[in-house]
Design a protein around this motif. Structure first.
Motif, PDB file in Angstrom:
ATOM      1  N   ILE B 142     -32.806  22.891  -0.112  1.00 20.45           N
ATOM      2  CA  ILE B 142     -34.037  23.216  -0.591  1.00 20.45           C
ATOM      3  C   ILE B 142     -34.198  23.344  -2.175  1.00 20.45           C
ATOM      4  CG2 ILE B 142     -35.484  25.460  -0.606  1.00 20.45           C
ATOM      5  CD1 ILE B 142     -34.630  25.792   2.231  1.00 20.45           C
ATOM      6  N   VAL B 143     -32.919  24.104  -2.597  1.00 22.15           N
ATOM      7  CA  VAL B 143     -33.025  24.254  -4.057  1.00 22.15           C
ATOM      8  C   VAL B 143     -33.117  22.893  -4.736  1.00 22.15           C
ATOM      9  CG1 VAL B 143     -31.561  24.844  -6.020  1.00 22.15           C
ATOM     10  CG2 VAL B 143     -31.982  26.437  -4.082  1.00 22.15           C
ATOM     11  N   ALA B 144     -32.364  21.834  -4.176  1.00 20.20           N
ATOM     12  CA  ALA B 144     -32.370  20.633  -4.654  1.00 20.20           C
ATOM     13  C   ALA B 144     -33.533  19.790  -4.657  1.00 20.20           C
ATOM     14  CB  ALA B 144     -31.316  19.591  -4.072  1.00 20.20           C
ATOM     15  N   LEU B 145     -34.279  19.963  -3.570  1.00 21.37           N
ATOM     16  CA  LEU B 145     -35.695  19.294  -3.275  1.00 21.37           C
ATOM     17  C   LEU B 145     -36.683  19.887  -4.250  1.00 21.37           C
ATOM     18  CD1 LEU B 145     -36.090  18.783   0.635  1.00 21.37           C
ATOM     19  CD2 LEU B 145     -35.394  16.923  -1.238  1.00 21.37           C
ATOM     20  N   ALA B 146     -36.593  21.361  -4.622  1.00 26.45           N
ATOM     21  CA  ALA B 146     -37.670  21.804  -5.461  1.00 26.45           C
ATOM     22  C   ALA B 146     -37.428  21.380  -6.790  1.00 26.45           C
ATOM     23  CB  ALA B 146     -37.520  23.571  -5.351  1.00 26.45           C
ATOM     24  N   PHE B 147     -36.153  21.302  -6.992  1.00 28.01           N
ATOM     25  CA  PHE B 147     -35.659  21.000  -8.471  1.00 28.01           C
ATOM     26  C   PHE B 147     -36.265  19.552  -8.612  1.00 28.01           C
ATOM     27  CE2 PHE B 147     -32.061  18.130 -10.188  1.00 28.01           C
ATOM     28  CZ  PHE B 147     -32.226  18.546 -11.469  1.00 28.01           C
ATOM     29  N   LEU B 148     -35.943  18.636  -7.768  1.00 24.46           N
ATOM     30  CA  LEU B 148     -36.061  17.252  -7.868  1.00 24.46           C
ATOM     31  C   LEU B 148     -37.637  17.142  -7.878  1.00 24.46           C
ATOM     32  CD1 LEU B 148     -33.714  15.564  -5.620  1.00 24.46           C
ATOM     33  CD2 LEU B 148     -33.790  15.101  -7.806  1.00 24.46           C
ATOM     34  N   PHE B 149     -38.438  17.664  -7.128  1.00 28.73           N
ATOM     35  CA  PHE B 149     -39.754  17.660  -7.246  1.00 28.73           C
ATOM     36  C   PHE B 149     -40.442  18.055  -8.501  1.00 28.73           C
ATOM     37  CE2 PHE B 149     -43.762  20.440  -6.951  1.00 28.73           C
ATOM     38  CZ  PHE B 149     -44.855  19.535  -6.673  1.00 28.73           C
ATOM     39  N   THR B 152     -39.322  15.275 -11.269  1.00 30.15           N
ATOM     40  CA  THR B 152     -40.208  14.115 -10.877  1.00 30.15           C
ATOM     41  C   THR B 152     -41.577  14.204 -11.211  1.00 30.15           C
ATOM     42  OG1 THR B 152     -38.416  13.839  -9.002  1.00 30.15           O
ATOM     43  CG2 THR B 152     -40.335  12.214  -9.179  1.00 30.15           C
ATOM     44  N   MET B 153     -42.130  15.176 -10.911  1.00 29.57           N
ATOM     45  CA  MET B 153     -43.511  15.465 -11.556  1.00 29.57           C
ATOM     46  C   MET B 153     -43.525  15.331 -13.135  1.00 29.57           C
ATOM     47  SD  MET B 153     -45.199  15.555  -8.733  1.00 29.57           S
ATOM     48  CE  MET B 153     -46.960  16.029  -9.089  1.00 29.57           C
ATOM     49  N   THR B 154     -42.781  15.953 -13.506  1.00 32.15           N
ATOM     50  CA  THR B 154     -42.552  16.131 -15.091  1.00 32.15           C
ATOM     51  C   THR B 154     -42.678  14.669 -15.698  1.00 32.15           C
ATOM     52  OG1 THR B 154     -41.509  18.133 -15.068  1.00 32.15           O
ATOM     53  CG2 THR B 154     -41.622  16.984 -17.045  1.00 32.15           C
ATOM     54  N   VAL B 155     -41.606  13.860 -15.150  1.00 31.04           N
ATOM     55  CA  VAL B 155     -41.521  12.292 -15.299  1.00 31.04           C
ATOM     56  C   VAL B 155     -42.802  11.613 -15.119  1.00 31.04           C
ATOM     57  CG1 VAL B 155     -40.187  10.307 -15.167  1.00 31.04           C
ATOM     58  CG2 VAL B 155     -38.976  12.338 -15.168  1.00 31.04           C
ATOM     59  N   LEU B 156     -43.258  11.966 -14.029  1.00 28.55           N
ATOM     60  CA  LEU B 156     -44.583  11.079 -13.507  1.00 28.55           C
ATOM     61  C   LEU B 156     -45.748  11.243 -14.615  1.00 28.55           C
ATOM     62  CD1 LEU B 156     -44.647  11.415  -9.830  1.00 28.55           C
ATOM     63  CD2 LEU B 156     -44.062   9.229 -11.291  1.00 28.55           C
ATOM     64  N   LYS B 157     -45.816  12.537 -15.171  1.00 27.32           N
ATOM     65  CA  LYS B 157     -46.969  12.963 -16.035  1.00 27.32           C
ATOM     66  C   LYS B 157     -46.445  12.454 -17.647  1.00 27.32           C
ATOM     67  CE  LYS B 157     -46.254  17.886 -16.506  1.00 27.32           C
ATOM     68  NZ  LYS B 157     -46.119  18.382 -17.972  1.00 27.32           N
ATOM     69  N   GLY B 158     -45.459  12.407 -17.886  1.00 24.49           N
ATOM     70  CA  GLY B 158     -44.975  11.975 -19.298  1.00 24.49           C
ATOM     71  C   GLY B 158     -44.351  10.487 -19.325  1.00 24.49           C
ATOM     72  N   ARG B 159     -43.697  10.404 -20.778  1.00 24.98           N
ATOM     73  CA  ARG B 159     -43.177   9.216 -21.007  1.00 24.98           C
ATOM     74  C   ARG B 159     -42.010   9.020 -20.383  1.00 24.98           C
ATOM     75  NH1 ARG B 159     -39.853   7.842 -26.607  1.00 24.98           N
ATOM     76  NH2 ARG B 159     -38.895   9.885 -25.853  1.00 24.98           N
ATOM     77  N   LYS B 160     -42.112   7.662 -19.716  1.00 26.73           N
ATOM     78  CA  LYS B 160     -40.911   7.221 -18.736  1.00 26.73           C
ATOM     79  C   LYS B 160     -39.612   6.477 -19.584  1.00 26.73           C
ATOM     80  CE  LYS B 160     -44.326   7.284 -15.198  1.00 26.73           C
ATOM     81  NZ  LYS B 160     -45.002   7.961 -16.235  1.00 26.73           N
ATOM     82  N   THR B 161     -38.788   7.221 -20.080  1.00 24.54           N
ATOM     83  CA  THR B 161     -37.697   6.421 -20.770  1.00 24.54           C
ATOM     84  C   THR B 161     -36.437   6.097 -19.625  1.00 24.54           C
ATOM     85  OG1 THR B 161     -36.303   8.674 -21.095  1.00 24.54           O
ATOM     86  CG2 THR B 161     -38.200   7.968 -22.703  1.00 24.54           C
ATOM     87  N   VAL B 162     -35.837   5.271 -20.287  1.00 25.50           N
ATOM     88  CA  VAL B 162     -34.688   4.662 -19.274  1.00 25.50           C
ATOM     89  C   VAL B 162     -33.693   6.078 -19.227  1.00 25.50           C
ATOM     90  CG1 VAL B 162     -32.665   3.311 -19.351  1.00 25.50           C
ATOM     91  CG2 VAL B 162     -34.762   2.399 -20.303  1.00 25.50           C
ATOM     92  N   ILE B 163     -33.356   6.762 -19.998  1.00 29.37           N
ATOM     93  CA  ILE B 163     -32.560   7.979 -19.863  1.00 29.37           C
ATOM     94  C   ILE B 163     -32.924   8.814 -18.645  1.00 29.37           C
ATOM     95  CG2 ILE B 163     -31.436   9.912 -20.808  1.00 29.37           C
ATOM     96  CD1 ILE B 163     -31.265   8.615 -23.405  1.00 29.37           C
ATOM     97  N   TRP B 172     -31.630  12.027  -7.483  1.00 30.92           N
ATOM     98  CA  TRP B 172     -31.941  11.901  -6.175  1.00 30.92           C
ATOM     99  C   TRP B 172     -30.827  11.191  -5.240  1.00 30.92           C
ATOM    100  CZ3 TRP B 172     -36.096  13.094  -3.215  1.00 30.92           C
ATOM    101  CH2 TRP B 172     -37.212  13.415  -4.092  1.00 30.92           C
ATOM    102  N   GLY B 173     -30.057  10.358  -5.800  1.00 27.30           N
ATOM    103  CA  GLY B 173     -28.731  10.105  -5.003  1.00 27.30           C
ATOM    104  C   GLY B 173     -27.869  10.901  -4.835  1.00 27.30           C
ATOM    105  N   LEU B 174     -27.704  12.368  -5.607  1.00 29.77           N
ATOM    106  CA  LEU B 174     -26.863  13.099  -5.271  1.00 29.77           C
ATOM    107  C   LEU B 174     -27.551  13.929  -4.012  1.00 29.77           C
ATOM    108  CD1 LEU B 174     -25.644  15.873  -8.069  1.00 29.77           C
ATOM    109  CD2 LEU B 174     -26.689  16.648  -5.839  1.00 29.77           C
ATOM    110  N   ALA B 175     -28.770  14.270  -4.016  1.00 32.65           N
ATOM    111  CA  ALA B 175     -29.309  15.222  -2.943  1.00 32.65           C
ATOM    112  C   ALA B 175     -29.230  14.258  -1.818  1.00 32.65           C
ATOM    113  CB  ALA B 175     -30.826  15.428  -3.459  1.00 32.65           C
ATOM    114  N   ILE B 176     -29.782  12.794  -1.655  1.00 27.38           N
ATOM    115  CA  ILE B 176     -29.628  12.144  -0.696  1.00 27.38           C
ATOM    116  C   ILE B 176     -28.162  11.984   0.253  1.00 27.38           C
ATOM    117  CG2 ILE B 176     -29.810   9.757   0.224  1.00 27.38           C
ATOM    118  CD1 ILE B 176     -32.400   9.727  -1.490  1.00 27.38           C
ATOM    119  N   PHE B 177     -27.093  11.619  -0.712  1.00 26.71           N
ATOM    120  CA  PHE B 177     -25.749  11.608   0.025  1.00 26.71           C
ATOM    121  C   PHE B 177     -25.416  13.081   0.169  1.00 26.71           C
ATOM    122  CE2 PHE B 177     -26.152   7.452  -2.397  1.00 26.71           C
ATOM    123  CZ  PHE B 177     -25.734   6.738  -1.377  1.00 26.71           C
TER     124      PHE B 177
END
Ligand code: HEM
Ligand code: HEM
Ligand SMILES: [Fe+2]
Lengths: 141, 460
Positions: B142-149, B152-163, B172-177
């Motif tokens: 639950i914590v991981a999903l809320a964190f990723l949400f 991810t929302m922050t990245v979606l509304k902002g500049r998307k850098t490679v980093i 995301w990989g951490l949470a999925i595995f």
């Protein structure tokens, strides 16, 4: 890195390479699942063995011992303990713990019933008959 | 600090350091139990102390990763965090859940804890590193999903850098595995097979993405090197990591009942796994040598370079040492494994989190860098902890070589316990090196409280 090798090339190689090797890994996993019935002694998995595994997990034996070389390195390998010691020894051992020998590493008393001890032994017997490509090198584990 | 919401990183960093201290105290208890077998028995049996030691490690590294993401993502995306409130709520949930779990380990017999927390409904406990009760595991998800949400929302509304993309992929990989920790078939071989999808695909897969992204971020900040260059490196490193590391999982499939072709796949691919770690080392030194500015935070630069070197030594060199099947046949599950586990975790993940803390914490506290006096103490802490870890690794390696020799190679093999008696000298030396590590850690804590003229007000 020279100007010829651009960032978008690097990115494409990353996504392509990762996808390729992940799919290869899945294919190997698929093949492993097909091969496993010949090696993993699944025919021996009875409800008793399943209960034994449950006891093994809920007493956290792996927090001191290794099982097939994985776990903690504080106490003897138990993957082959059935072959090393036999079922009666294991049951007697579990009941005799802790040794209380001063300064010696201690194993707790888990107060398992006779039935639970049989289940545990059944699990360790099943484990000892998995085909592990000849590991460990000798009976001491 | 450029964005107000970056401030949520601070409690995450403080919790990380606090739990780190707990981890090391339990490490010292474990080390003492190795030589004085009945120390604290039966109050804290070895397995309980070990769970506390390793689970605290994982949890504080997760705190570190999350704190790092909350600091880094707003700056990279040039926008405020989607929801600082959610981040703060998750902080408390994670801290309380973590603390309750540790208290549960220490106060309740493990089997009681298991039946109290639903392990009879879905058995997931009692497997190395995944000892957490079902409820804790669900909490982590639950914590991981809320964190990723949130990020991810922050990245979606902002500049998307490679980093930020690479960091997101890693997280995301951490949470999925981690979801594979809920899968525990009765068939022991299959149980072990998929257990590694969490453990190996974390540390030799997706965590490397997180690490590389964090390192790249700090290097951009402290060296001022052109982003284009750093981003290209980043892609190359993570390509190498995943191309070698995914199939490299096979180095755990030699002796657990899996088909023997894994001895080839695992040996060959994992033998290449040191390459991305080497690339990270070269990357770090290369960027620092090409720096365009002298950043006043010398301690952060030291941690960044140290991460490169120690990750390569611990994961690359000590990993390679026992990764070929004919060698692993003898070293599997010995003190060699413990030696490698310690230096790799420290060199890669402990150090990269501290690098980030070292860079970000002064800024969060309103200055570009700490005073010279504070930095000198922090650098002492760096050397004490790092050298102590080198010694821990060397003593465990010596113990491991002797163990393998006496118990596995010999024509007249000694029993496990008789062999252990022969290794006591090395275990004592490991414990003393552990004390040195702890002193270094105390120096690190103290460095946060040293006053003096801070360097530079924070620039925009
Ligand atoms: C004071 C220093 C430390 C001491 C004395 C210490 C001691 C120990 C001991 C005795 C074990 C159990 C080995 C076994 O299973 O038999 C252990 C496990 C472990 N420790 Fe530490 N530790 C220390 C610091 C650290 C640090 C700084 C880290 C992280 C970087 C760490 C990570 C681990 C890990 C990952 C394991 C599991 C190892 C494995 O399964 O191979 N420890 N530690
Ligand atoms: C930062 C990255 C890495 C970390 C944190 C790490 C950590 C660990 C830990 C904790 C274990 C013990 C697992 C257990 O308890 O059973 C382990 C096992 C192992 N690692 Fe790593 N590792 C890393 C990278 C590598 C690399 C790059 C290689 C190979 C070149 C490698 C080779 C191995 C092997 C062969 C084992 C199995 C040891 C055995 O058979 O007992 N590791 N690693
Ligand atoms: Fe691995």
């Amino acid at each position: 890195m020279s100007g010829i090798f651009t960032k978008s090339m690097a990115r494409n190689i990353f996504y392509g390479g990762t996808t390729f090797f992940f799919l290869l890994f899945l294919a190997l996993t698929f093949d492993t699942e097909r091969e496993l019935p010949n090696r993993d002694n699944r025919a021996a998995i009875t409800p008793e063995v399943a209960a034994g595994k449950h006891i093994w997990e809920t007493r956290n034996c792996l927090g001191c011992h290794t099982l097939l070389g994985e776990g903690a390195y504080f106490a003897p390998e138990l993957g082959n303990v059935y072959k090393r010691r036999g079922g009666d020894f294991i049951k007697g051992w579990m009941q005799a713990m802790p040794t209380g020998a001063p300064g010696r590493r201690q194993m707790p008393q888990f107060n398992l019933t006779d039935e639970e001890l049989d289940q545990l032994v059944a699990f360790l017997k099943y484990t000892s008959e998995i085909n592990t490509a000849n590991w460990p090198p000798n009976i001491e584990g | 600090m450029q964005y107000k919401s970056q401030a949520v990183a601070m409690p995450y960093f403080i919790a990380a350091i606090g739990l780190f201290v707990g981890q090391i105290i339990f490490g010292l208890i474990l080390g003492l139990q190795y030589v004085v077998g009945d120390f604290l028995f039966p109050e804290i049996p070895f397995n309980v102390a070990r769970m506390v030691h390793t689970n605290l490690l994982i949890v504080w590294l997760l705190f570190g990763f999350m704190g790092a993401a909350y600091y880094l993502i707003p700056e990279e995306t040039e926008t405020e965090l989607f929801s600082p409130k959610l981040a703060l709520a998750m902080f408390w949930i994670f801290l309380v859940a973590g603390a309750l779990t540790i208290v549960g380990y220490l106060l309740v017999p493990y089997s009681t804890l298991a039946s109290m927390t639903g392990n009879d409904i879905l058995a997931t406990m009692g497997r190395e590193f995944l000892e957490q009760p079902l409820l804790t595991k669900i909490g982590i998800v639950i914590v991981a999903l809320a964190f990723l949400f949130n990020i991810t929302m922050t990245v979606l509304k902002g500049r998307k850098t490679v980093i930020s993309i690479v960091l997101l992929l890693g997280l995301w990989g951490l949470a999925i595995f981690f979801l594979f920790s809920f899968y525990n078939p009765v068939n022991l071989v299959r149980d072990k097979f998929y257990w590694w999808w969490v453990v190996h695909l974390w540390v030799e897969g997706v965590w490397e993405l997180i690490m590389a992204a964090m390192l790249a971020f700090v290097l951009i900040k402290v060296t001022g090197v052109d982003r284009e260059v750093i981003e290209k490196w980043l892609y190359v490193i993570i390509t190498l990591a995943l191309v070698t590391g995914i199939i490299g999982t096979g180095h755990h499939y030699f002796w657990i009942g899996t088909p023997e072709y894994w001895q080839w796949w695992g040996s060959i691919f994992s033998a290449l796994e040191p390459i991305p770690f080497f690339a990270m080392t070269v990357f770090a030194f290369n960027m620092v040598n090409r720096r365009r500015r002298e950043h006043p935070n010398k301690a952060a630069v030291l941690w960044a370079l140290g991460t490169g070197v120690m990750a390569f030594l611990g994961a690359g060199v000590w990993g390679f040492l026992h990764t070929l099947a004919p060698v692993n046949y003898f070293t599997h599950g010995s003190q060699i494994t413990a030696a490698h586990g310690h230096m790799a975790f420290y060199g890669a993940y402990v150090m990269v989190v501290i690098t980030m803390i070292s860079y970000a914490m002064p800024i969060l506290r309103g200055r570009a860098a700490n005073s010279t006096k504070a930095q000198v103490l922090e650098m002492w802490a760096f050397w004490l902890m790092t050298i102590a870890m080198v010694f821990i690794t060397l003593f465990l390696t010596a113990a491991g070589i002797l163990q393998v020799w006496l118990q596995r190679v010999s024509d007249t093999p000694m029993s496990f316990m008789a062999t252990q008696d022969q290794l006591m000298l090395f275990y004592w030396m490991r414990e003393w090196a552990g004390v040195m590590f702890f002193i270094g850690l105390l120096a690190y804590l103290a460095s946060f409280f040293v006053k003096g003229d801070a360097k530079g007000v924070v620039h925009g």
